[in-house]
Design a protein around this motif. Structure first.
Motif, PDB file in Angstrom:
ATOM      1  N   ASN A  44       2.607   4.831  -5.008  1.00 57.45           N
ATOM      2  CA  ASN A  44       2.414   4.739  -3.554  1.00 57.45           C
ATOM      3  C   ASN A  44       3.724   4.635  -2.774  1.00 57.45           C
ATOM      4  OD1 ASN A  44      -0.409   4.837  -3.684  1.00 57.45           O
ATOM      5  ND2 ASN A  44      -0.552   2.633  -4.039  1.00 57.45           N
ATOM      6  N   MET A  45       4.752   5.321  -3.196  1.00 62.18           N
ATOM      7  CA  MET A  45       6.044   5.251  -2.526  1.00 62.18           C
ATOM      8  C   MET A  45       6.120   6.188  -1.325  1.00 62.18           C
ATOM      9  SD  MET A  45       8.456   3.233  -3.867  1.00 62.18           S
ATOM     10  CE  MET A  45       8.166   1.979  -5.121  1.00 62.18           C
ATOM     11  N   THR A 105       0.555   9.680  -6.172  1.00 62.28           N
ATOM     12  CA  THR A 105       0.357   9.022  -4.878  1.00 62.28           C
ATOM     13  C   THR A 105       1.671   8.801  -4.141  1.00 62.28           C
ATOM     14  OG1 THR A 105       0.477   6.794  -5.836  1.00 62.28           O
ATOM     15  CG2 THR A 105      -1.691   7.838  -5.739  1.00 62.28           C
ATOM     16  N   CYS A 106       2.792   9.048  -4.787  1.00 60.06           N
ATOM     17  CA  CYS A 106       4.092   8.907  -4.133  1.00 60.06           C
ATOM     18  C   CYS A 106       4.340  10.112  -3.230  1.00 60.06           C
ATOM     19  CB  CYS A 106       5.214   8.794  -5.160  1.00 60.06           C
ATOM     20  SG  CYS A 106       5.176   7.289  -6.156  1.00 60.06           S
ATOM     21  N   ASP A 107       4.622   9.857  -1.962  1.00 58.36           N
ATOM     22  CA  ASP A 107       4.862  10.915  -0.983  1.00 58.36           C
ATOM     23  C   ASP A 107       6.328  11.326  -1.046  1.00 58.36           C
ATOM     24  OD1 ASP A 107       4.744  12.671   1.129  1.00 58.36           O
ATOM     25  OD2 ASP A 107       4.782  11.103   2.675  1.00 58.36           O
ATOM     26  N   ILE A 108       6.697  12.089  -2.080  1.00 56.61           N
ATOM     27  CA  ILE A 108       8.106  12.386  -2.319  1.00 56.61           C
ATOM     28  C   ILE A 108       8.300  13.843  -2.715  1.00 56.61           C
ATOM     29  CG2 ILE A 108       8.623  10.021  -3.052  1.00 56.61           C
ATOM     30  CD1 ILE A 108       8.551  11.061  -5.950  1.00 56.61           C
ATOM     31  N   GLN A 115       8.306  13.559 -11.451  1.00 52.83           N
ATOM     32  CA  GLN A 115       7.414  13.546 -10.297  1.00 52.83           C
ATOM     33  C   GLN A 115       5.991  13.885 -10.743  1.00 52.83           C
ATOM     34  OE1 GLN A 115       8.907  15.896  -7.083  1.00 52.83           O
ATOM     35  NE2 GLN A 115       7.204  15.484  -5.720  1.00 52.83           N
ATOM     36  N   ASN A 116       4.994  13.324 -10.039  1.00 54.10           N
ATOM     37  CA  ASN A 116       3.587  13.560 -10.357  1.00 54.10           C
ATOM     38  C   ASN A 116       3.259  13.207 -11.814  1.00 54.10           C
ATOM     39  OD1 ASN A 116       2.984  14.576  -7.748  1.00 54.10           O
ATOM     40  ND2 ASN A 116       3.782  16.581  -8.336  1.00 54.10           N
ATOM     41  N   ASN A 166       0.143   4.279   0.611  1.00 58.80           N
ATOM     42  CA  ASN A 166      -1.304   4.086   0.744  1.00 58.80           C
ATOM     43  C   ASN A 166      -1.584   2.585   0.656  1.00 58.80           C
ATOM     44  OD1 ASN A 166      -2.294   7.031   0.499  1.00 58.80           O
ATOM     45  ND2 ASN A 166      -0.968   6.787  -1.283  1.00 58.80           N
ATOM     46  N   PRO A 167      -1.336   1.854   1.757  1.00 49.89           N
ATOM     47  CA  PRO A 167      -1.399   0.383   1.716  1.00 49.89           C
ATOM     48  C   PRO A 167      -2.751  -0.183   1.312  1.00 49.89           C
ATOM     49  CG  PRO A 167      -1.348   1.188   3.986  1.00 49.89           C
ATOM     50  CD  PRO A 167      -1.045   2.360   3.101  1.00 49.89           C
ATOM     51  N   LYS A 168      -3.824   0.577   1.511  1.00 48.90           N
ATOM     52  CA  LYS A 168      -5.154   0.070   1.175  1.00 48.90           C
ATOM     53  C   LYS A 168      -5.558   0.416  -0.263  1.00 48.90           C
ATOM     54  CE  LYS A 168      -6.868   0.257   5.951  1.00 48.90           C
ATOM     55  NZ  LYS A 168      -7.934   0.765   6.845  1.00 48.90           N
ATOM     56  N   THR A 169      -4.684   1.121  -0.963  1.00 47.80           N
ATOM     57  CA  THR A 169      -4.998   1.539  -2.324  1.00 47.80           C
ATOM     58  C   THR A 169      -4.261   0.673  -3.331  1.00 47.80           C
ATOM     59  OG1 THR A 169      -5.285   3.832  -1.592  1.00 47.80           O
ATOM     60  CG2 THR A 169      -4.968   3.462  -3.956  1.00 47.80           C
ATOM     61  N   GLU A 170      -5.000   0.034  -4.209  1.00 52.07           N
ATOM     62  CA  GLU A 170      -4.393  -0.788  -5.254  1.00 52.07           C
ATOM     63  C   GLU A 170      -4.138   0.054  -6.485  1.00 52.07           C
ATOM     64  OE1 GLU A 170      -6.315  -4.034  -8.021  1.00 52.07           O
ATOM     65  OE2 GLU A 170      -5.678  -4.992  -6.137  1.00 52.07           O
TER      66      GLU A 170
END
Length: 289
Positions: free
Chosen positions: A135-136, A161-164, A186-187, A230-234
């Motif tokens: 989640n970065m 989930t990392c937006d990179i 990545q991925n 994704n702050p709501k995703t654990e």
């Protein structure tokens, strides 16, 4: 265009027989596409390094990946020794400051192959210096990339989930191309990484964890760092975490600014603080031998 063998022997530059003006023009077009077109970078498996310090870093750590160097005569003279480590087939081209400025560079620019990531064979990986990123955001990832080599991190696995984008020229320039000092995937399937070595401890960060100032680490392990993309995703890896750590707020800290000791630390700052306190007593992120 310099012939490195000639340049390094101090005989002087050797002009290749090809049309250098046409070659430089073609190179400039490729640079522009590499700087602006992500799909083109992935298709060609190449990336552009603009920052002169980043170019120096790439040549020092991964000269085998450098395909072309564009630089001022002064920079070439100052770095003639390191240029000798490049492949003999790698052109070294003299650009003036105006030409480099057209590509947002100052004294040097390079085209390099995208670093080859580790494959499914994990047998030769030293897991004591491995990060799992989840989640970065781009800014969080940039900070981690800049900080990780100072903590002797060698492997970084980023979840989908990392937006990179590891080929982003701005990212490469801002971090001085530190990704070439490590193996960055990545991925990556973080679950597969954890499953590969179930006996190794997985360390995570949360407020309810042990204080990083009062704990020690084992010699081997993997650290999970989570961002806010994704702050709501654990992270699904929470169930596999063996130890939770925290960087608690300190009333006094003679080593530095107490304002840095907040619970809402960025992943990179938390990593740096934890490693600075762990380094004297553990090999968890010890410098490589």
């Amino acid at each position: 265009i310099f012939c490195r063998d000639t340049m390094l022997s101090k005989i002087g530059p050797l002009l290749c027989s090809r049309n250098t003006a046409g070659f430089a023009e073609g190179a400039a077009k490729q640079i522009r596409r590499l700087l602006t077109d992500k799909e083109y970078r992935l298709q060609q498996k190449k990336m552009c390094i603009q920052n002169s310090d980043a170019v120096t870093n790439v040549i020092f750590h991964r000269p085998d990946l450098v395909q072309t160097v564009f630089a001022t005569a002064e920079w070439l003279e100052q770095n003639r020794k390191s240029l000798g480590t490049l492949n003999r087939s790698c052109p070294v081209i003299t650009f003036n400051a105006r030409q480099l400025k057209e590509h947002s560079a100052t004294s040097a620019l390079a085209i390099a192959s995208i670093p080859v990531v580790v494959d499914s064979d994990y047998s030769n990986i030293e897991w004591s210096r491995t990060l799992l990123l989840d989640n970065m955001t781009p800014s969080e990832f940039r900070s981690v990339l800049y900080t990780a080599p100072q903590c002797a991190v060698e492997y970084i696995f980023c979840s989908p989930t990392c937006d990179i984008d590891i080929t982003d020229p701005e990212l490469v320039a801002a971090t001085n191309a530190t990704m070439f000092q490590m193996k960055v995937t990545q991925n990556a399937d973080l679950q597969a990484v954890v499953d590969e070595f179930p006996a190794l401890p997985l360390v995570g960060l949360r407020e309810e964890g042990e204080s990083c100032f009062d704990t020690t680490f084992g010699a081997r392990g993997i650290m999970l760092l989570e961002g806010t993309a994704n702050p709501k995703t654990e992270s699904p890896l929470h169930q596999y975490v063996d130890r939770w750590l925290d960087v608690p707020q300190q009333e006094e800290a003679s080593w530095g600014d107490t304002q840095l000791m907040r619970r809402d630390l960025s992943p990179a700052t938390a990593l740096a603080i934890i490693c600075s306190f762990a380094a004297p007593t553990t090999t968890f992120f010890a410098p490589p031998k």
